[in-house]
Enzyme design. Structure first.
Site, PDB file in Angstrom:
ATOM      1  N   ARG A 186      54.354  39.396 -42.591  1.00 16.80           N
ATOM      2  CA  ARG A 186      52.965  39.352 -42.122  1.00 16.80           C
ATOM      3  C   ARG A 186      51.955  39.308 -43.260  1.00 16.80           C
ATOM      4  O   ARG A 186      50.751  39.162 -43.028  1.00 16.80           O
ATOM      5  CB  ARG A 186      52.670  40.577 -41.239  1.00 16.80           C
ATOM      6  N   CYS A 245      48.839  41.077 -42.134  1.00 19.40           N
ATOM      7  CA  CYS A 245      48.982  42.492 -42.466  1.00 19.40           C
ATOM      8  C   CYS A 245      49.968  43.148 -41.504  1.00 19.40           C
ATOM      9  O   CYS A 245      49.986  42.865 -40.316  1.00 19.40           O
ATOM     10  CB  CYS A 245      47.678  43.272 -42.411  1.00 19.40           C
ATOM     11  N   LYS A 294      56.695  21.507 -43.491  1.00 19.01           N
ATOM     12  CA  LYS A 294      57.745  22.396 -44.018  1.00 19.01           C
ATOM     13  C   LYS A 294      57.819  22.276 -45.530  1.00 19.01           C
ATOM     14  O   LYS A 294      57.910  23.264 -46.235  1.00 19.01           O
ATOM     15  CB  LYS A 294      59.124  22.045 -43.444  1.00 19.01           C
ATOM     16  N   TRP A 324      47.754  40.990 -46.162  1.00 19.59           N
ATOM     17  CA  TRP A 324      47.402  39.586 -46.381  1.00 19.59           C
ATOM     18  C   TRP A 324      45.884  39.603 -46.544  1.00 19.59           C
ATOM     19  O   TRP A 324      45.149  39.902 -45.610  1.00 19.59           O
ATOM     20  CB  TRP A 324      47.822  38.739 -45.182  1.00 19.59           C
ATOM     21  N   HIS A 382      47.731   0.936 -43.362  1.00 19.32           N
ATOM     22  CA  HIS A 382      46.272   1.087 -43.295  1.00 19.32           C
ATOM     23  C   HIS A 382      45.743   2.039 -44.356  1.00 19.32           C
ATOM     24  O   HIS A 382      44.640   2.559 -44.224  1.00 19.32           O
ATOM     25  CB  HIS A 382      45.868   1.563 -41.893  1.00 19.32           C
ATOM     26  N   LYS A 394      53.041  35.075 -41.672  1.00 15.33           N
ATOM     27  CA  LYS A 394      53.691  34.551 -40.478  1.00 15.33           C
ATOM     28  C   LYS A 394      52.773  34.596 -39.260  1.00 15.33           C
ATOM     29  O   LYS A 394      52.782  33.712 -38.421  1.00 15.33           O
ATOM     30  CB  LYS A 394      54.940  35.390 -40.211  1.00 15.33           C
ATOM     31  N   ASN A 414      44.839  46.314 -39.733  1.00 22.23           N
ATOM     32  CA  ASN A 414      45.164  44.889 -39.653  1.00 22.23           C
ATOM     33  C   ASN A 414      44.087  44.248 -38.784  1.00 22.23           C
ATOM     34  O   ASN A 414      43.910  44.652 -37.640  1.00 22.23           O
ATOM     35  CB  ASN A 414      46.554  44.724 -39.009  1.00 22.23           C
ATOM     36  N   GLY A 415      43.369  43.280 -39.342  1.00 22.13           N
ATOM     37  CA  GLY A 415      42.307  42.634 -38.568  1.00 22.13           C
ATOM     38  C   GLY A 415      41.064  42.481 -39.429  1.00 22.13           C
ATOM     39  O   GLY A 415      41.142  42.574 -40.659  1.00 22.13           O
ATOM     40  N   GLU A 437      54.640  23.793 -47.344  1.00 26.56           N
ATOM     41  CA  GLU A 437      54.416  25.243 -47.290  1.00 26.56           C
ATOM     42  C   GLU A 437      55.406  26.044 -48.118  1.00 26.56           C
ATOM     43  O   GLU A 437      55.055  27.106 -48.622  1.00 26.56           O
ATOM     44  CB  GLU A 437      54.318  25.767 -45.859  1.00 26.56           C
ATOM     45  N   GLU A 474      55.894  17.553 -38.922  1.00 25.64           N
ATOM     46  CA  GLU A 474      56.518  18.865 -39.101  1.00 25.64           C
ATOM     47  C   GLU A 474      57.344  18.897 -40.398  1.00 25.64           C
ATOM     48  O   GLU A 474      57.324  19.887 -41.131  1.00 25.64           O
ATOM     49  CB  GLU A 474      57.370  19.191 -37.867  1.00 25.64           C
TER      50      GLU A 474
END
Ligand code: F6R
Length: 614
Positions: free
Chosen positions: A27, A2, A491, A74, A510, A609, A100-101, A494, A487
């Site tokens: 955000r 947010c 990428k 968000w 394995h 983010k 926000n929270g 996402e 990584e």
């Protein structure tokens, strides 16, 4: 999660709010909303979706007012729809609030307020807070500032809020605990925002609000900073160093592409001033004060999430390999809840781009209580993690706005490489000449990245076209290339929503080898290291099962050229630095595959983010 923005002064608030929300959209982008006050009336406009959807809805409304608040969400409590979008209004409609929270005890407060006749329209925890403020104001017959302060004493959880009441048209209030909030101070005008980006073009004077602090902003230019326990504080006004160009796209189609291309500079900036090649020395001013304690520690425990965790895994390899110090890497979310054995002999390195990740912050707080020394490796100056740390280093990658982390990652790895060398130098595990070789090579990394960008981008675009419809990808590497493989896979998933797994190349047999058929793209990281031959054997195992091998290899590697369907060539470097170079084609591959699939690269679905909730 947010983004919040607020304005009080003499300008029209709406354009400032909308511009600010667009900058904060990284955000969260589930819904957006604004509220402006004009002639005693609040105009509340909110919409599901992005800030541009809100603008569309608002186009025919009256948006006047020089006091206003705006929010981009968000979703946590309740689905991302118009009703749950912020701002939320109190029962009477007199008070509006953005948040926000997470208010953790919202259910208890809600049931008390419901029994008093309050009717809730949304599923959010935020609406509970604005109703509580109204209830307190009614009972206490106090001004809005006092009502907000008393309400904040009753809630548990995290918040950054901005709130105003139409009965007090010259007052805007902001407060924070656990979620970031910045106050921008202009000429008889004030700005509130989750980060500096909405503020930067109006003023450079800012105050970073601390936990459990609130600001009461008056239209006449006066303001008061105090704790929610009503203790007055002297504001520490700082000068912003951020430049406007740094938060604009600068001609690139997406922030992610811009940030991929910025890596020669961001790495240069991260390393600049910290390297003395002539004397084989590393200067990390932020750590010097704690040199003895770091060198004599029993263990270094790295805590981080996501991409920053991958940088942490690389740091483990580097610090153990070069400095022979004992390192463990932990997902912050696991570490904080699994009752780990830690004490003052341990050092915590917390890695975070945003410096706001709730799990990483909570892991730090937990370790602090056990007496650990906390070192922060963060990108956002003044954010919560550096402020909660005893010492640390900024990464200086510049603002990263694309939700998928790119330049922040390579800057983290560069700075962690310096940390590894600094420990090695102090412990004497590497000779001066070897350190000089490493530093010389580190200084060459920016130009090597430029070579990769100029030589491989069009090839990668073509590869992306070929594999855009794949349903799965495997990323394999050994040694330092294993974290880079993780990584690369993150990428891709996402931003393109293709399922991807990173694995140590030797682990493939394995289990994951069962997945390989002629439709499975397998990205191998095969640089010239001690693991080269072994990795080549793994490539053969995949090729034998008709897997589609895409290799990231060093220039002139004839062995791999005969086996892989595509070879993306990168320059040679030190083993420990190869993940930085290998990451560039991996970032480009995921970017171009996502573009081919028509995905929103800068704002991938469900992500934000800055993850300020657990
Ligand atoms: C992936 C990504 C996330 C973050 C993670 C931690 O591209 O950006 O996985 O790395 O949310 O964020 P920070 O580094 O801000 O603590």
């Amino acid at each position: 999660m947010c983004g919040i923005v607020g304005y009080i002064g003499s300008r029209e608030a709406y354009p400032i709010l909308i511009k600010g929300l667009k900058r904060l959209e990284y955000r969260g982008y589930d819904s957006a909303g604004v509220a402006m006050l004009q002639d005693g009336n609040i105009t509340l406009i909110k919409e599901k979706g992005k800030v541009s959807d809100l603008e569309g809805l608002a186009s025919s409304s009256n948006k006047s007012g020089s006091l206003g608040i705006g929010h981009t969400r968000w979703a946590t409590h309740g689905p991302p729809n118009q009703v749950n979008a912020h701002p939320h209004a109190s029962q009477s409609g007199d008070i509006v609030l953005i948040h926000n929270g997470i208010i953790e005890n919202y259910a208890t407060i809600k049931s008390v307020l419901t029994s008093k006749g309050y009717i809730f329209r949304s599923d959010t925890d935020t609406e509970v807070l604005v109703m509580l403020i109204e209830e307190i104001q009614k009972n206490e017959k106090c001004d809005i500032a006092k009502a907000v302060r008393l309400a904040l004493n009753e809630v548990t959880g995290a918040y950054a809020i901005a709130v105003f009441s139409k009965k007090e048209p010259d007052v805007l209030i902001g407060a924070r605990k656990g979620s970031p909030l910045i106050l921008g101070i202009g000429e008889k005008e004030f700005f509130l925002a989750s980060d500096a980006s909405p503020v930067i073009e109006y003023t450079k004077k800012v105050v970073y609000i601390n936990d459990e602090e609130m600001v009461v902003l008056q239209r006449n230019g006066e303001f008061e900073l105090k704790t929610i326990q009503n203790e007055r504080k002297t504001p520490y006004i700082q000068e912003l160093e951020l430049k406007l160009e740094a938060i604009e796209k600068g001609g690139y189609e997406h922030f992610m592409l811009k940030e991929i291309h910025e890596q020669p500079k961001s790495i240069y900036d991260s390393v600049r001033g910290r390297v003395d090649i002539e004397n084989g020395k590393i200067k990390l001013g932020g750590l010097e004060e704690y040199e003895n304690r770091i060198m004599n520690s029993r263990r270094i425990i790295i805590v981080a999430c996501g991409t920053s965790w991958h940088a942490g895994l690389l740091a483990e390899y580097m610090i153990e390999d070069l400095a022979r110090a004992n390192v463990e890497v932990e997902y912050a979310s696991e570490f904080r809840y699994r009752n780990p054995v830690i004490d003052k002999e341990d050092i915590i390195i917390a890695i975070s781009q945003s410096g706001e990740t709730a799990d990483t912050l909570a892991a730090i707080e937990m370790a602090k209580k056990q007496g650990c020394l906390i070192l922060g490796i963060c990108n956002v100056v003044g954010s919560s993690i550096p402020r909660a740390s005893d010492a640390g280093c900024y990464t200086h990658a510049g603002p990263e706005i694309g939700v998928a982390s790119t330049k922040a990652f390579t800057s983290q790895v560069s700075v962690l490489f310096l940390v590894a060398l600094w420990i090695a130098e102090n412990k004497g595990t590497l000779s001066k000449s070897r350190i000089q070789e490493y530093l010389t090579e580190l200084e060459l990394i920016p130009s090597k990245i430029e070579t990769i960008l100029s030589e491989t981008e069009s090839q990668i675009k073509a590869i992306a076209k070929e594999y855009k419809d794949a349903s799965n990808f495997l990323y394999l590497g050994r040694g330092y290339n294993f974290p880079a493989a993780l990584e690369g896979a993150l990428k891709l998933k996402e931003i393109s929503y293709i399922h991807a797994e990173g694995y140590p190349a030797a682990e493939m047999k394995h289990g994951p080898i069962a997945l390989i058929d002629d439709e499975m793209p397998v990205v191998f990281l095969v640089n010239n290291s001690s693991a080269h031959e072994k990795t080549i054997s793994n490539v053969q195992e995949v090729a034998a099962r008709k897997g589609q091998v895409i290799a990231i290899a060093n220039k002139g590697d004839k062995v791999i050229a005969g086996m892989a369907k595509h070879v993306i060539e990168i320059p040679e470097t030190e083993d420990a630095l190869s993940p930085i170079l290998a990451s560039i084609p991996l970032q480009l591959l995921s970017y171009y595959i996502a573009i081919e699939r028509g995905c929103n690269v800068d704002q991938p679905r469900n992500l934000a983010k800055s993850v300020t909730v657990e």
